[in-house]
Design a protein around this motif. Structure first.
Motif, PDB file in Angstrom:
ATOM      1  N   ASP A 162      15.033  10.790 -31.663  1.00 36.02           N
ATOM      2  CA  ASP A 162      15.357  12.431 -31.375  1.00 36.02           C
ATOM      3  C   ASP A 162      16.233  12.278 -30.432  1.00 36.02           C
ATOM      4  OD1 ASP A 162      13.175  12.598 -33.172  1.00 36.02           O
ATOM      5  OD2 ASP A 162      11.889  13.344 -31.678  1.00 36.02           O
TER       6      ASP A 162
ATOM      7  N   LEU B 290      18.592  14.670 -34.509  1.00 35.13           N
ATOM      8  CA  LEU B 290      18.113  13.248 -34.616  1.00 35.13           C
ATOM      9  C   LEU B 290      19.389  12.147 -34.896  1.00 35.13           C
ATOM     10  CD1 LEU B 290      18.024  12.509 -38.085  1.00 35.13           C
ATOM     11  CD2 LEU B 290      16.483  14.528 -37.892  1.00 35.13           C
TER      12      LEU B 290
ATOM     13  N   TRP C 240      13.544  14.440 -26.282  1.00 33.65           N
ATOM     14  CA  TRP C 240      13.078  13.027 -26.626  1.00 33.65           C
ATOM     15  C   TRP C 240      11.922  12.852 -25.686  1.00 33.65           C
ATOM     16  CZ3 TRP C 240      18.189  13.346 -24.875  1.00 33.65           C
ATOM     17  CH2 TRP C 240      18.094  12.583 -23.284  1.00 33.65           C
TER      18      TRP C 240
END
Ligand code: MET
Length: 269
Positions: free
Chosen positions: A105, A227, A269
């Motif tokens: 991510d 991502l 993330w």
């Protein structure tokens, strides 16, 4: 003196060829969108970590529209791409019968409603035209944003995909104009309002005060997390995993916050 020169020359050749071979095996080409000074500054930090910590050289290939990077990834002209969210990747894989996967991510960037004519969504007049991106995931996202701004109602909810057919109430009789996401910023001259993905708003240098509504972040937002994608066959590639580690650092977080102090992009993330 001659001996010294020979040794020095041999040394230079040795060092150069050594550098070249290690650089070749550890160079990763990442597909990203049009360069902006903000994103360049963030990727510079990632590149430095990749080089210093993992000996990986990052190279970048820039794309101007959302249909190109995954094609380049699929055909091997780039190694990874970093431009899309989960909803886009899922739609892409279904529509193109591919199996690209996320290996990490990056960030989330709320989509906004922009207008160069009106200061508030309430001021958008009856029968006005509102532009939205035309790819399935971003069009759905835009419709949900029009809904949460109070402009329309939908007969779908949560993370179910919305299309213009799902509009059940449209009190202002807005005309929804579907455009390639890359055209939504440019359309502002000719429409009342436009739903523009943040990367295109940044690339078009849209003034922040032309944002008249920002997508809220809530329990349905996970699908909009951006991502790093790879081919499925490369999902355990050690070097690519190190690229993800090089992205997901405190230094990158700091750079994202510095470049987007008002939350245009947020570490995810
Ligand atoms: N960075 C874009 C966004 O989060 C990605 C859109 S999907 C290609 O809006």
């Amino acid at each position: 003196a001659i001996v010294v020169i020979v040794v020095v020359v041999a040394g230079i050749i040795g060092v150069t060829s050594h550098k070249k071979s290690s650089a070749n095996s550890k160079t990763v080409n990442i597909g990203i969108m049009t360069s902006t000074k903000q994103d360049d500054a963030i990727w510079k930090v990632v590149s430095k970590t990749a080089k210093d910590k993992y000996g990986i050289t990052l190279k970048f290939t820039h794309f101007t529209d959302y249909t190109q990077p995954n094609k380049a990834l699929q055909n091997g002209s780039i190694d990874l791409d970093a431009f899309q969210h989960y909803a886009f990747l899922n739609e892409w894989n279904q529509a193109n019968k591919t199996d690209l996967v996320s290996i990490g991510d990056t960030m989330i960037s709320p989509i906004h409603i922009y207008s160069s004519k009106y200061k508030d969504v309430k001021d958008i007049p009856d029968n006005a035209t509102v532009a939205v991106p035309n790819d399935a995931s971003n069009e759905s996202r835009a419709l949900y944003v029009l809904k949460s701004a109070g402009l329309i109602k939908l007969d779908v909810s949560g993370d179910a995909l919305a299309t213009p057919k799902d509009v059940t109430e449209n009190p202002k009789h807005l005309v929804i104009k579907e455009l390639d996401a890359a055209q939504t910023a440019r359309a502002l001259d000719s429409v009342a309002a436009s739903v523009v993905n943040f990367n295109y708003a940044t690339a078009a240098k849209l003034p922040e005060n032309q944002s008249i509504y920002a997508e809220p972040i809530n329990k349905d937002s996970a699908q909009w997390i951006n991502l790093i994608a790879a081919k499925k066959s490369e999902k355990n590639n050690k070097i690519y995993k190190e690229v993800v580690k090089a992205y997901e650092t405190a230094a990158t977080k700091k750079a994202i916050k510095e470049q987007y102090p008002t939350g245009g992009e947020l570490p995810a993330w």
